[in-house]
Design a protein around this motif. Structure first.
Motif, mmCIF file in Angstrom:
data_model
loop_
_atom_site.group_PDB
_atom_site.id
_atom_site.type_symbol
_atom_site.label_atom_id
_atom_site.label_comp_id
_atom_site.label_asym_id
_atom_site.label_seq_id
_atom_site.Cartn_x
_atom_site.Cartn_y
_atom_site.Cartn_z
ATOM 1 N N ALA A 105 66.652 28.682 20.055
ATOM 2 C CA ALA A 105 67.777 28.296 19.202
ATOM 3 C C ALA A 105 68.568 29.521 18.784
ATOM 4 C CB ALA A 105 67.263 27.556 17.976
ATOM 5 N N GLY A 106 69.879 29.363 18.708
ATOM 6 C CA GLY A 106 70.731 30.466 18.294
ATOM 7 C C GLY A 106 70.794 30.595 16.788
ATOM 8 N N GLU A 107 71.318 31.731 16.346
ATOM 9 C CA GLU A 107 71.479 31.970 14.905
ATOM 10 C C GLU A 107 72.766 32.751 14.677
ATOM 11 O OE1 GLU A 107 68.113 33.146 12.247
ATOM 12 O OE2 GLU A 107 69.318 34.974 11.982
ATOM 13 N N ILE A 108 73.550 32.289 13.717
ATOM 14 C CA ILE A 108 74.828 32.932 13.384
ATOM 15 C C ILE A 108 74.915 33.083 11.870
ATOM 16 C CG2 ILE A 108 76.057 30.718 13.345
ATOM 17 C CD1 ILE A 108 78.524 32.211 14.421
ATOM 18 N N SER A 109 75.413 34.220 11.417
ATOM 19 C CA SER A 109 75.587 34.483 9.981
ATOM 20 C C SER A 109 77.067 34.680 9.689
ATOM 21 C CB SER A 109 74.809 35.741 9.565
ATOM 22 O OG SER A 109 73.425 35.597 9.833
ATOM 23 N N LEU A 110 77.586 33.927 8.723
ATOM 24 C CA LEU A 110 78.975 34.026 8.298
ATOM 25 C C LEU A 110 79.041 34.746 6.961
ATOM 26 C CD1 LEU A 110 80.042 30.309 8.991
ATOM 27 C CD2 LEU A 110 79.920 32.201 10.616
ATOM 28 N N TYR A 111 79.964 35.699 6.835
ATOM 29 C CA TYR A 111 80.120 36.481 5.608
ATOM 30 C C TYR A 111 81.508 36.253 5.016
ATOM 31 C CZ TYR A 111 76.009 39.037 7.301
ATOM 32 O OH TYR A 111 74.754 39.372 7.759
ATOM 33 N N THR A 112 81.593 36.247 3.696
ATOM 34 C CA THR A 112 82.884 35.987 3.049
ATOM 35 C C THR A 112 83.842 37.165 3.180
ATOM 36 O OG1 THR A 112 81.996 36.769 0.931
ATOM 37 C CG2 THR A 112 81.911 34.394 1.357
ATOM 38 N N THR A 168 86.419 30.433 4.666
ATOM 39 C CA THR A 168 85.816 31.486 3.834
ATOM 40 C C THR A 168 85.372 32.698 4.638
ATOM 41 O OG1 THR A 168 85.076 29.858 2.199
ATOM 42 C CG2 THR A 168 83.940 31.961 2.191
ATOM 43 N N ALA A 169 84.924 32.505 5.875
ATOM 44 C CA ALA A 169 84.319 33.597 6.644
ATOM 45 C C ALA A 169 85.352 34.641 7.072
ATOM 46 C CB ALA A 169 83.616 33.046 7.875
ATOM 47 N N SER A 170 84.996 35.919 6.891
ATOM 48 C CA SER A 170 85.847 37.029 7.332
ATOM 49 C C SER A 170 85.125 37.991 8.267
ATOM 50 C CB SER A 170 86.379 37.804 6.120
ATOM 51 O OG SER A 170 87.312 37.020 5.410
ATOM 52 N N SER A 171 83.824 37.825 8.430
ATOM 53 C CA SER A 171 83.077 38.589 9.436
ATOM 54 C C SER A 171 81.870 37.757 9.846
ATOM 55 C CB SER A 171 82.646 39.962 8.903
ATOM 56 O OG SER A 171 81.868 39.850 7.731
ATOM 57 N N ILE A 172 81.362 38.040 11.042
ATOM 58 C CA ILE A 172 80.294 37.220 11.610
ATOM 59 C C ILE A 172 79.297 38.115 12.337
ATOM 60 C CG2 ILE A 172 79.771 35.562 13.455
ATOM 61 C CD1 ILE A 172 82.295 34.072 12.749
ATOM 62 N N ARG A 173 78.030 37.765 12.216
ATOM 63 C CA ARG A 173 76.976 38.412 13.007
ATOM 64 C C ARG A 173 76.269 37.318 13.804
ATOM 65 N NH1 ARG A 173 74.524 42.012 9.463
ATOM 66 N NH2 ARG A 173 75.641 43.726 10.493
ATOM 67 N N VAL A 174 76.304 37.419 15.129
ATOM 68 C CA VAL A 174 75.597 36.477 15.998
ATOM 69 C C VAL A 174 74.286 37.126 16.417
ATOM 70 C CG1 VAL A 174 75.654 35.160 18.144
ATOM 71 C CG2 VAL A 174 77.763 35.470 16.820
ATOM 72 N N SER A 175 73.186 36.604 15.886
ATOM 73 C CA SER A 175 71.870 37.170 16.189
ATOM 74 C C SER A 175 71.370 36.715 17.545
ATOM 75 C CB SER A 175 70.868 36.776 15.100
ATOM 76 O OG SER A 175 71.281 37.251 13.834
ATOM 77 N N SER A 176 71.667 35.464 17.914
ATOM 78 C CA SER A 176 71.243 34.950 19.212
ATOM 79 C C SER A 176 72.084 33.742 19.575
ATOM 80 C CB SER A 176 69.757 34.565 19.186
ATOM 81 O OG SER A 176 69.494 33.621 18.154
ATOM 82 N N GLY A 184 92.792 37.439 13.108
ATOM 83 C CA GLY A 184 93.634 36.254 13.075
ATOM 84 C C GLY A 184 92.921 34.995 12.636
ATOM 85 N N MET A 185 91.583 35.049 12.517
ATOM 86 C CA MET A 185 90.828 33.876 12.079
ATOM 87 C C MET A 185 90.140 34.092 10.731
ATOM 88 S SD MET A 185 89.188 32.477 15.679
ATOM 89 C CE MET A 185 88.758 30.851 15.053
ATOM 90 N N ASN A 186 90.395 35.234 10.095
ATOM 91 C CA ASN A 186 89.798 35.485 8.781
ATOM 92 C C ASN A 186 90.163 34.371 7.802
ATOM 93 O OD1 ASN A 186 88.641 37.812 9.656
ATOM 94 N ND2 ASN A 186 89.910 39.209 8.480
ATOM 95 N N ASP A 187 89.174 33.882 7.090
ATOM 96 C CA ASP A 187 89.372 32.836 6.070
ATOM 97 C C ASP A 187 89.992 31.572 6.657
ATOM 98 O OD1 ASP A 187 88.349 34.553 4.115
ATOM 99 O OD2 ASP A 187 90.305 35.406 3.706
ATOM 100 N N LYS A 188 89.693 31.252 7.918
ATOM 101 C CA LYS A 188 90.263 30.068 8.550
ATOM 102 C C LYS A 188 89.219 29.183 9.230
ATOM 103 C CE LYS A 188 94.801 32.146 9.527
ATOM 104 N NZ LYS A 188 95.764 32.501 10.604
ATOM 105 N N ILE A 189 87.986 29.626 9.331
ATOM 106 C CA ILE A 189 86.982 28.895 10.114
ATOM 107 C C ILE A 189 86.477 27.672 9.354
ATOM 108 C CG2 ILE A 189 84.676 29.041 11.128
ATOM 109 C CD1 ILE A 189 85.334 31.951 11.805
#
Length: 289
Positions: A23-30, A56-64, A92-97
């Motif tokens: 399973a994948g894992e993604i972290s969204l940061y404000t 809300t998300a402005s940065s992302i870390r994709v762990s898997s 261009g997608m900051n605070d839009k997801i």
């Protein structure tokens, strides 16, 4: 416990642990640079407002895994595919997801099926060697397909293909469909590809290369050909870069702000070897006649 039941439980446990490992894992940061409030997802979320994380998300870390993030709920709007890695800002997608899902898993991907979002082919008419692309690629050398593509198939999304790495050089946007050849400027020359806003789809207005922006004065340096209104040059990786311009056709309004805001100047056909107060300041442009 009988042996048959015990064996079945052991097999089920192995299968569940294997599924969890895959399973994948993604972290969204404000905030950008992985700061602020964070939410970690391992399953699809078709509406982030349900977990108080919409727009809300402005940065992302994709762990898997490989994940699709979209600006509207139900995986609609502008979507982008992200592979494992750190994305300190979303361009261009900051605070839009508004929705997120893992691509390739049940319910994932835009349109389903096993085809990649973009497929590059070495020969015309979708023949020859091919390379799948599901995430932004700033240099196709990494997948062994630099300067090789002569035709493509777009399964989903709008993709900007450029003749140079880092989305520079001659660029063109392709929407869903099959393209038997890529035109004189891109055949055998594609070096980078990325998902862009559908509004940036290439719709010529009376001819190609109506305006050419140059990164240095006297029409020198990396150039960008434009044949349509552009609301925000960030989407074309050319914001605040132009230092000279050639206008081949039409009268154009050049503005220092996106969406045609801020200080603007009107320019007609001709060569402009320097831009004076607009030097390195143009963020949007549109044809006004």
């Amino acid at each position: 416990m009988n042996r048959t039941l015990k064996h079945a439980l052991v097999c089920a446990a192995i299968l569940l642990s294997h599924a969890a490992a895959q399973a994948g894992e993604i972290s969204l940061y404000t905030d950008v640079n992985f700061r602020g409030r964070v939410v970690v997802l391992r399953d699809a979320s078709d509406d982030l407002s349900r977990i108080n994380f919409n727009d809300t998300a402005s940065s992302i870390r994709v762990s898997s895994g490989t994940w699709e993030v979209c600006t509207d709920s139900q995986f609609n709007g502008q979507c982008r595919t992200l592979g494992p890695g750190d994305y300190s800002s979303l361009d261009g997608m900051n605070d839009k997801i508004s929705s997120v899902r893992e691509a390739g898993r049940d319910g994932g991907g835009s349109g389903g099926g096993s085809r990649p979002a973009l497929e590059l082919f070495s020969d015309r008419d979708q023949r020859g060697a091919s390379a799948p692309v599901n995430a932004d690629r700033d240099d196709l050398v990494a997948i062994g397909f630099n300067d090789r593509a002569n035709s493509i198939r777009v399964e989903r999304g709008y993709w900007q293909l450029c003749s140079d790495a880092n989305y520079n050089g001659s660029c063109r946007v392709f929407g869903p469909g099959s393209y038997d050849d890529l035109g004189r400027d891109l055949n055998g020359r594609v070096s980078s590809a990325r998902l862009v806003d559908p509004r940036e789809a290439n719709r010529p207005r009376g001819g190609d290369n109506l305006v050419v922006l140059y990164a240095r004065s006297d029409m020198r340096g990396p150039g960008l050909s434009v044949n349509r209104d552009v609301r925000d040059l960030v989407s074309m990786n050319y914001n605040d870069q132009a230092s000279s311009i050639v206008i081949h056709e039409g009268t154009w309004e050049m503005c220092e702000g996106s969406q045609y805001n801020g200080k603007c100047e009107v320019m007609g056909p001709g060569s402009y070897p320097d831009l004076n107060s607009l030097d390195k300041s143009i963020s949007s442009l549109r044809r006004i006649d």
